[in-house]
Design a protein around this motif. Sequence first.
Motif, short mmCIF file in Angstrom:
data_model
loop_
_atom_site.label_atom_id
_atom_site.label_comp_id
_atom_site.label_asym_id
_atom_site.label_seq_id
_atom_site.Cartn_x
_atom_site.Cartn_y
_atom_site.Cartn_z
N ILE A 86 16.48 -6.44 -29.03
CA ILE A 86 17.67 -6.99 -29.49
C ILE A 86 18.11 -8.28 -28.76
CG2 ILE A 86 20.49 -6.16 -28.37
CD1 ILE A 86 19.09 -3.49 -27.93
N LEU A 116 17.32 -10.72 -31.72
CA LEU A 116 18.39 -9.99 -32.53
C LEU A 116 19.27 -11.14 -32.80
CD1 LEU A 116 17.43 -6.61 -33.44
CD2 LEU A 116 16.82 -8.82 -35.53
N LEU A 151 28.06 -2.53 -33.66
CA LEU A 151 26.94 -2.21 -32.31
C LEU A 151 27.71 -1.68 -31.65
CD1 LEU A 151 24.52 -2.54 -30.30
CD2 LEU A 151 25.38 -5.33 -30.27
N ASP A 152 28.98 -1.88 -30.69
CA ASP A 152 29.72 -1.20 -29.48
C ASP A 152 29.62 -0.04 -29.40
OD1 ASP A 152 29.14 -3.86 -28.30
OD2 ASP A 152 30.57 -4.68 -28.51
N ARG A 185 26.79 2.11 -29.48
CA ARG A 185 26.25 2.19 -28.88
C ARG A 185 26.90 3.01 -27.35
NH1 ARG A 185 25.41 -2.78 -24.08
NH2 ARG A 185 24.13 -1.72 -23.06
N GLU A 193 26.07 6.32 -25.23
CA GLU A 193 25.95 6.23 -23.84
C GLU A 193 27.21 7.70 -23.19
OE1 GLU A 193 25.58 4.46 -20.51
OE2 GLU A 193 24.13 4.42 -22.31
N ARG A 218 25.00 9.89 -23.22
CA ARG A 218 24.06 10.41 -22.20
C ARG A 218 24.79 10.74 -20.85
NH1 ARG A 218 23.21 4.79 -18.87
NH2 ARG A 218 22.47 5.35 -17.60
N ILE A 223 20.15 -3.89 -34.08
CA ILE A 223 20.08 -3.15 -32.96
C ILE A 223 20.30 -2.11 -32.46
CG2 ILE A 223 21.60 -3.53 -31.18
CD1 ILE A 223 21.87 -6.62 -32.48
N LEU A 269 16.92 0.04 -32.48
CA LEU A 269 16.41 -0.14 -31.50
C LEU A 269 16.45 0.72 -30.03
CD1 LEU A 269 15.96 -3.97 -31.55
CD2 LEU A 269 14.06 -2.75 -31.45
N LEU A 270 17.76 0.40 -29.89
CA LEU A 270 18.61 1.29 -29.46
C LEU A 270 18.05 3.03 -29.37
CD1 LEU A 270 22.47 -0.42 -28.58
CD2 LEU A 270 20.20 -0.22 -27.14
N ASP A 299 14.53 3.62 -28.37
CA ASP A 299 14.77 3.27 -26.77
C ASP A 299 15.71 4.74 -26.59
OD1 ASP A 299 13.58 2.44 -24.44
OD2 ASP A 299 15.62 1.64 -23.77
N TYR A 300 16.34 5.36 -26.72
CA TYR A 300 17.68 6.04 -26.28
C TYR A 300 16.75 8.09 -26.67
CZ TYR A 300 21.65 4.25 -24.27
OH TYR A 300 22.51 3.36 -24.33
N ARG A 322 13.72 7.92 -27.27
CA ARG A 322 12.13 8.10 -26.22
C ARG A 322 12.39 8.33 -24.22
NH1 ARG A 322 9.81 4.85 -22.39
NH2 ARG A 322 11.63 2.83 -22.70
N ARG A 323 12.96 8.45 -24.29
CA ARG A 323 13.89 8.41 -22.35
C ARG A 323 14.35 10.13 -22.86
NH1 ARG A 323 14.28 5.29 -18.59
NH2 ARG A 323 14.25 3.31 -19.18
N ILE A 367 16.58 11.10 -24.14
CA ILE A 367 18.56 10.95 -23.98
C ILE A 367 18.93 11.96 -24.74
CG2 ILE A 367 20.57 9.71 -23.93
CD1 ILE A 367 19.05 8.04 -22.74
N PRO A 373 7.79 7.73 -31.64
CA PRO A 373 8.17 6.95 -30.99
C PRO A 373 8.97 5.92 -32.15
CG PRO A 373 6.07 5.68 -29.90
CD PRO A 373 6.45 7.21 -30.86
N ARG A 374 8.67 5.56 -33.34
CA ARG A 374 9.02 5.23 -34.06
C ARG A 374 9.82 6.22 -35.38
NH1 ARG A 374 3.10 1.69 -35.68
NH2 ARG A 374 3.18 0.58 -33.60
#
Lengths: 328, 328
Positions: free
Chosen positions: A157, A160, B99-100, B103, B107, B110, B157, B160-161, B164-165, B167-168, B170, B244-245
């Motif tokens: 990130i 990017l 983005l925000d 995210r 979140e 989560r 971005i 990517l998030l 990852d979320y 994979r975890r 969430i 994971p992709r």
Amino acid sequence: MHVLVIGAAGMVGRKLVEKIATAPTILGRDIERLTLADAFEPVVPAALQPVAQTMTVDLAAPGTAEALVADRPDIIIHLAAIVSGEAEADFDKGYAVNLDGTRALFEAIRDEGQREPYVPRVVFASSIAVFGAPFHEVISEDFFTTPLTSYGTQKAIAELLLADYSRRGIFDGVGIRLPTICIRPGTPNKAASGFFSNILREPLVGKEAVLPVSENVRHWFASPRSAVGFFVHAATMDTGPIGPRRNLTMPGLSALVGEEIEALRRVAGEKAVALIRREADPVIERIVAGWPTNFDARRAESLGFKAEKTFDEIIRIHIEDELGGSLS
Amino acid sequence: MHVLVIGAAGMVGRKLVEKIATAPTILGRDIERLTLADAFEPVVPAALQPVAQTMTVDLAAPGTAEALVADRPDIIIHLAAIVSGEAEADFDKGYAVNLDGTRALFEAIRDEGQREPYVPRVVFASSIAVFGAPFHEVISEDFFTTPLTSYGTQKAIAELLLADYSRRGIFDGVGIRLPTICIRPGTPNKAASGFFSNILREPLVGKEAVLPVSENVRHWFASPRSAVGFFVHAATMDTGPIGPRRNLTMPGLSALVGEEIEALRRVAGEKAVALIRREADPVIERIVAGWPTNFDARRAESLGFKAEKTFDEIIRIHIEDELGGSLS
């Protein structure tokens, strides 16, 4: 010229600062001011005492990024990060420092530039952790970033953002993806990658080291000296030829663990090799199996980045830089 | 089951909601609750009045993400975005929403899951704007994302998030990169890509349209009906085989503008084609030259995503879905 190093107390940060101490114009011009920032108090070499100041900071804390760029450094080298294992264990902390801290730094530069024109060079330490298995045998220059850790995600990130802020002219950024640094100085630690260094560094001084994987494991390496060279070159190079693809996989050496051991044999003899104790660790074997083994780094090479071509060279550099130039 | 659609007032969002209205179990189970959120008041089809509620929200505003997930929707389809041109013109707004805001949504999920186990399916609308020229003739599945706009950066971005979320654990995320949607219903707008739709949609109803580029321009298309199908499939598919992709380039049709025109000729005759007025626009030509032309989308196809194979089919779908089934 004013230079800011964030993460100056880390292994590469310290070596970069030591390099600047011995070659004060290495970043192109005389350094009138050198700001060394880290979460831990950075060490200032004697030769740099007249120009250096230290800042002990939490990059994720409000106001830190603004304070770091308030005096408008010309070159910003950003090495600070929550490392892979910790970022995986502490989700919030990893994102707070590696993503939000980095973005706050980029935004603080933008704020400065909106006040008065300001376009510093920003060199960002990324990682081959932006890549995730499965891989081709050689990872091409245009292979996608599908990280398998939160650390790798945060680095990808930041890459990017670095490219977009550079494209926008907010700063002049270069992201460099470091190979695994070998031989890492210091003592054996618990990092899964530690053995790559341990099996050379420890036998070179007559100590035993554990090899937890097979000799057929292949990985991607560069010396600490090369790592410092990458940052110096990225800080001083003409960025015109890079274009918008600002993140570069650094050159390195693709080698087998067995090739490390053969180089050790050539440099330090059979008695050094005999100090490597084979003790398979299925956990480390599994982690390492997901790591990349070889990259096409011609783009970075064509832009002037250089790394070692043999493990003999990597060992010789360690002996020169860490062991006073010869084996006792 | 509770379904949340964020961006329900946009073109694809509206069509998705209309599809749910005509096929209420299309998302797998009966929908007991459907929340339609957007910055503009979403339209609720009559058939959905008993289960639907609307929320007019700013995704970037504090508290919005938490309010959206407070009732723990089982499926969240996130289509909301500041579009490319606006995100380029307004740096802060693009990052704040794309983005925000995204995210904050992740979140908030989560946070809900930390309160009490909760792992919703999240379908995220990404874009082929995550890619940036130069390209290979066919963009492979593992080509890197080097966006040349802030919008593309924000989408990359978010991808990517999402990975990852997911994979975890969430949430259970699927990112889908939409081709250029064609034929876009409505009236000609100023989007640089508008002409791809204009030159078919307008002549089909006897109106003139401007073609600002050469007939040899190649691009990557899918119909609005396919786009709806992508979201429905991503919301209901077994995500086990994805691994994971999590971000997938959707299938599409790679076609020349000249092939669009030939299809128009076959479907609507010479008089329709005669309504296309060629008027070169160097600005649009330059923008379009940086766009991708063809993708290898076999991975998404093997996971069950489907798009059109010919422009005749794309035109026929437009006639069925927008013009009552036949040309007047």
